[in-house]
Design a protein around this motif. Structure first.
Motif, PDB file in Angstrom:
ATOM      1  N   HIS A 154       0.749  -1.137  -0.009  1.00 32.41           N
ATOM      2  CA  HIS A 154       0.037  -0.037  -0.068  1.00 32.41           C
ATOM      3  C   HIS A 154       0.966   1.332   0.029  1.00 32.41           C
ATOM      4  O   HIS A 154       0.607   2.437   0.342  1.00 32.41           O
ATOM      5  N   THR A 155       2.059   1.006  -0.536  1.00 36.85           N
ATOM      6  CA  THR A 155       3.175   2.478  -0.165  1.00 36.85           C
ATOM      7  C   THR A 155       3.071   3.124  -1.422  1.00 36.85           C
ATOM      8  O   THR A 155       4.197   3.670  -1.952  1.00 36.85           O
ATOM      9  N   PHE A 156       1.939   3.294  -2.104  1.00 38.45           N
ATOM     10  CA  PHE A 156       2.102   4.022  -3.445  1.00 38.45           C
ATOM     11  C   PHE A 156       0.833   5.173  -3.453  1.00 38.45           C
ATOM     12  O   PHE A 156      -0.311   5.156  -3.228  1.00 38.45           O
ATOM     13  N   SER A 157       1.303   6.385  -3.608  1.00 41.94           N
ATOM     14  CA  SER A 157       0.443   7.583  -3.224  1.00 41.94           C
ATOM     15  C   SER A 157       0.163   8.189  -4.517  1.00 41.94           C
ATOM     16  O   SER A 157       0.936   8.870  -5.331  1.00 41.94           O
ATOM     17  N   GLY A 158      -1.116   7.902  -4.577  1.00 39.97           N
ATOM     18  CA  GLY A 158      -1.684   8.871  -5.816  1.00 39.97           C
ATOM     19  C   GLY A 158      -1.193   8.558  -7.350  1.00 39.97           C
ATOM     20  O   GLY A 158      -1.386   9.367  -8.237  1.00 39.97           O
ATOM     21  N   HIS A 159      -0.831   7.366  -7.404  1.00 40.33           N
ATOM     22  CA  HIS A 159      -0.222   6.962  -8.634  1.00 40.33           C
ATOM     23  C   HIS A 159      -1.443   6.689  -9.608  1.00 40.33           C
ATOM     24  O   HIS A 159      -2.398   6.009  -9.365  1.00 40.33           O
ATOM     25  N   PRO A 160      -1.544   7.213 -10.812  1.00 35.90           N
ATOM     26  CA  PRO A 160      -2.926   7.234 -11.734  1.00 35.90           C
ATOM     27  C   PRO A 160      -2.988   5.651 -12.027  1.00 35.90           C
ATOM     28  O   PRO A 160      -4.260   5.235 -12.481  1.00 35.90           O
ATOM     29  N   ASN A 161      -2.067   4.718 -12.120  1.00 34.83           N
ATOM     30  CA  ASN A 161      -2.344   3.399 -12.625  1.00 34.83           C
ATOM     31  C   ASN A 161      -2.516   2.279 -11.686  1.00 34.83           C
ATOM     32  O   ASN A 161      -3.000   1.400 -11.672  1.00 34.83           O
ATOM     33  N   LEU A 162      -2.796   2.842 -10.265  1.00 32.90           N
ATOM     34  CA  LEU A 162      -2.988   1.887  -9.077  1.00 32.90           C
ATOM     35  C   LEU A 162      -4.484   1.324  -9.354  1.00 32.90           C
ATOM     36  O   LEU A 162      -4.667   0.306  -9.101  1.00 32.90           O
ATOM     37  N   ASP A 163      -5.338   2.343  -9.605  1.00 31.03           N
ATOM     38  CA  ASP A 163      -6.992   1.929  -9.754  1.00 31.03           C
ATOM     39  C   ASP A 163      -7.020   1.125 -10.706  1.00 31.03           C
ATOM     40  O   ASP A 163      -7.829  -0.207 -10.695  1.00 31.03           O
ATOM     41  N   ILE A 164      -6.324   1.128 -12.036  1.00 24.88           N
ATOM     42  CA  ILE A 164      -6.293   0.261 -13.275  1.00 24.88           C
ATOM     43  C   ILE A 164      -5.944  -1.060 -12.727  1.00 24.88           C
ATOM     44  O   ILE A 164      -6.452  -2.034 -13.104  1.00 24.88           O
ATOM     45  N   ALA A 165      -4.704  -0.997 -11.677  1.00 29.51           N
ATOM     46  CA  ALA A 165      -4.072  -2.474 -11.276  1.00 29.51           C
ATOM     47  C   ALA A 165      -5.305  -3.165 -10.551  1.00 29.51           C
ATOM     48  O   ALA A 165      -5.323  -4.447 -10.617  1.00 29.51           O
ATOM     49  N   LEU A 166      -5.832  -2.331  -9.551  1.00 30.07           N
ATOM     50  CA  LEU A 166      -6.832  -3.101  -8.727  1.00 30.07           C
ATOM     51  C   LEU A 166      -8.137  -3.426  -9.331  1.00 30.07           C
ATOM     52  O   LEU A 166      -8.730  -4.531  -9.059  1.00 30.07           O
ATOM     53  N   ASP A 167      -8.648  -2.754 -10.464  1.00 23.20           N
ATOM     54  CA  ASP A 167      -9.604  -3.106 -11.170  1.00 23.20           C
ATOM     55  C   ASP A 167      -9.202  -4.708 -12.048  1.00 23.20           C
ATOM     56  O   ASP A 167     -10.015  -5.370 -12.194  1.00 23.20           O
ATOM     57  N   THR A 168      -7.995  -4.585 -12.364  1.00 23.17           N
ATOM     58  CA  THR A 168      -7.520  -5.785 -13.181  1.00 23.17           C
ATOM     59  C   THR A 168      -7.449  -7.021 -12.233  1.00 23.17           C
ATOM     60  O   THR A 168      -7.850  -8.149 -12.316  1.00 23.17           O
ATOM     61  N   LEU A 169      -6.900  -6.692 -10.893  1.00 23.55           N
ATOM     62  CA  LEU A 169      -7.023  -7.853  -9.923  1.00 23.55           C
ATOM     63  C   LEU A 169      -8.521  -8.244  -9.612  1.00 23.55           C
ATOM     64  O   LEU A 169      -8.652  -9.403  -9.559  1.00 23.55           O
ATOM     65  N   ALA A 170      -9.419  -7.268  -9.455  1.00 20.20           N
ATOM     66  CA  ALA A 170     -10.727  -7.751  -9.273  1.00 20.20           C
ATOM     67  C   ALA A 170     -11.312  -8.982 -10.296  1.00 20.20           C
ATOM     68  O   ALA A 170     -11.879  -9.741  -9.988  1.00 20.20           O
ATOM     69  N   GLN A 171     -10.887  -8.350 -11.614  1.00 23.70           N
ATOM     70  CA  GLN A 171     -11.154  -9.043 -12.700  1.00 23.70           C
ATOM     71  C   GLN A 171     -10.631 -10.521 -12.567  1.00 23.70           C
ATOM     72  O   GLN A 171     -11.221 -11.516 -12.967  1.00 23.70           O
ATOM     73  N   SER A 172      -9.338 -10.614 -12.277  1.00 16.66           N
ATOM     74  CA  SER A 172      -8.517 -11.732 -12.317  1.00 16.66           C
ATOM     75  C   SER A 172      -9.174 -12.616 -11.269  1.00 16.66           C
ATOM     76  O   SER A 172      -9.318 -13.830 -11.178  1.00 16.66           O
ATOM     77  N   LEU A 173      -9.806 -12.222  -9.977  1.00 18.41           N
ATOM     78  CA  LEU A 173     -10.148 -12.800  -9.115  1.00 18.41           C
ATOM     79  C   LEU A 173     -11.370 -13.514  -9.578  1.00 18.41           C
ATOM     80  O   LEU A 173     -11.849 -14.785  -9.101  1.00 18.41           O
TER      81      LEU A 173
END
Length: 467
Positions: A442-461
């Motif tokens: 969780h040590t990433f502050s305000g990076h624009p691609n983090l939400d995209i990465a989490l959306d990808t994780l939700a889809q992969s799960l």
């Protein structure tokens, strides 16, 4: 995709390190490529050979380069589109993926990414170089006295819980120090109980040393299963128990005071040593309770930790504290002949003595706490109930469990295909536990691609559900 950000102040070796990263990314991506020699880089960049050597050692530790005797250093192939074979070792696949270009690495637990003491260490080193010329610095294989004394003072808590400088041993990194400890204790063929989940570096070192590891998992409610521990100590020839000092990472579990006392009584009753992992001992968001070491017999206690989680890669040294086995530990450290920067060790000691370490630690804890809450909000919004977790109380990561049965290896592989690296939970076990879990930084502050990465994780799960 780089989530680390740029540092404002660099040590010379960090500038060399960044130069080498760029160079490695530019060379052939099909076969290993020979890199410039130490002397060539020293001349090219106008820095000392020891600075080049230190940068190379970091790259070697990260798996980006390897050395060949009498031939020099070579870069591993880093083909951006090369598939990671499903049959290879999972930890090897994670390491390989994390060093590939353009990967979003969410697998680590690196608190120091949110705060650095680079500038303070650099200023202290400049002062100390004038006072301690390199040619007048004697070899100190167990670490410089100033740093060992500072650590001894920090770990002393009472007249009966006190440490001396000659009971502290400093090595090049945590892996090297633990390797020495395994040899000094003669753990090959013995039985060691470890809390589970447990750091995969520690597990792999024990496994490689021929230790019989028995995992002691925490209960689903986050409490230690004391009855199981008592059963293991009673019925197995347990030589040593490995537990965290304050917070068990990556799960974030903690013991209550009665539980700590119970564990201490069991260890004393069965004559077992405690090997205490204090790597995250300073990184609780709230003031922690007493460390486990304060409740056990100090004559059967060994503590290990490192500076890297708090100070970052500019302070990679590992260390341990032990009252017993001084002759064997000194012999092992002498045989390893660690080439440590005495100036950097003294600079770290000054940070402790001046109070700047504690000031930095207070700020870092606050930032970690704030970042954990921000990440929690993101997880709730982006993963939409596909995982559950307890809020972290320390460190820089979440320990997530899938709410539906999934093939977590498939999740890992799907994420790699999208250039995102997570740490599957089974890495933190040698017996197949935690296969529905993952560690996520969780040590990433305000990076624009983090939400995209989490959306990808939700889809992969969702795609990896097994039922």
């Amino acid at each position: 995709m780089n989530l680390r950000g740029e540092r404002q102040v660099d040590f010379a070796y960090q500038a060399v390190y960044r130069y080498m990263i760029n160079l490695i990314n530019e060379v052939s991506r099909e076969t290993p490529v020979k890199l410039p020699s130490l002397r060539q880089l020293s001349t090219r960049m106008n820095v000392s050979i020891s600075t080049i050597q230190y940068a190379y050692s970091l790259l070697e530790k990260e798996g980006r380069v390897y050395s060949v005797a009498k031939s020099g250093y070579f870069a591993w192939p880093v083909a951006a589109n090369a598939p990671l074979m499903a049959g290879t070792d999972l930890l090897e696949r994670l390491y390989t993926a994390a060093r590939r270009p353009a990967m979003v690495v969410l697998s680590g637990d690196e608190p120091a990414l949110l705060g650095s003491l680079d500038g303070a260490l650099l200023a202290l080193e400049r002062q100390l170089v004038r006072r301690y010329p390199h040619h007048l610095q004697p070899s100190q294989p167990c670490g410089v006295w100033e740093l060992r004394a500072a650590l001894a003072a920090r770990y002393t808590s009472s007249p009966t819980r006190c440490w001396q400088a000659d009971e502290v041993y400093v090595g090049a990194d945590l892996q090297g120090v633990l390797g020495i400890l395994i040899d000094a204790l003669g753990l090959k063929g013995t039985v060691v109980v470890v809390e589970s989940p447990c750091d995969y570096l520690v597990l792999r070192l024990l496994q490689a040393a021929g230790v019989r590891v028995i995992e002691w998992p925490w209960r689903a409610d986050g409490r230690p299963d004391l009855a199981t521990l008592e059963h293991l100590l009673r019925h197995e020839p347990v030589h040593l128990v490995l537990l965290s000092s304050v917070v068990s990472m990556p799960s974030g579990n903690t013991m209550t005071e009665p539980e700590r006392l119970h564990v201490a009584r069991l260890l004393d009753q069965h004559g077992c040593w405690l090997l205490e992992n204090d790597t995250f001992g300073d990184l609780s968001f709230a003031p922690p309770g007493p460390a486990l070491r304060s409740r056990v017999n100090p004559e059967r206690l060994i503590v290990f930790s490192s500076f890297e989680k708090v100070l970052g890669p500019e302070a990679p040294f590992g260390y341990l504290l032990a009252r017993q086995m001084s002759s064997e530990l000194q012999r092992q450290f002498l045989l390893r002949s660690f080439r440590l920067s005495a100036i950097r060790q003294r600079a770290i000691a000054r940070l402790y003595e001046s109070g700047r370490f504690d000031q930095h630690l207070q700020t870092l804890r606050q930032r970690l706490h704030e970042q954990a809450h921000a990440m929690s909000h993101r997880l709730d919004v982006r993963l939409q109930g596909r995982v559950h977790y307890r809020m972290p109380v320390a460190g820089a990561s979440f320990w997530l469990q899938s709410t539906a049965p999934v093939d977590m290896r498939l999740v890992f592989q799907r994420m790699l295909a999208q250039q995102v690296v997570i740490a599957p939970g089974e890495l933190f076990s040698l017996s197949g536990l935690h296969h529905q879990h993952m560690r996520l930084s969780h040590t990433f502050s305000g990076h624009p691609n983090l939400d995209i990465a989490l959306d990808t994780l939700a889809q992969s799960l969702r795609q990896a559900q097994t039922e």
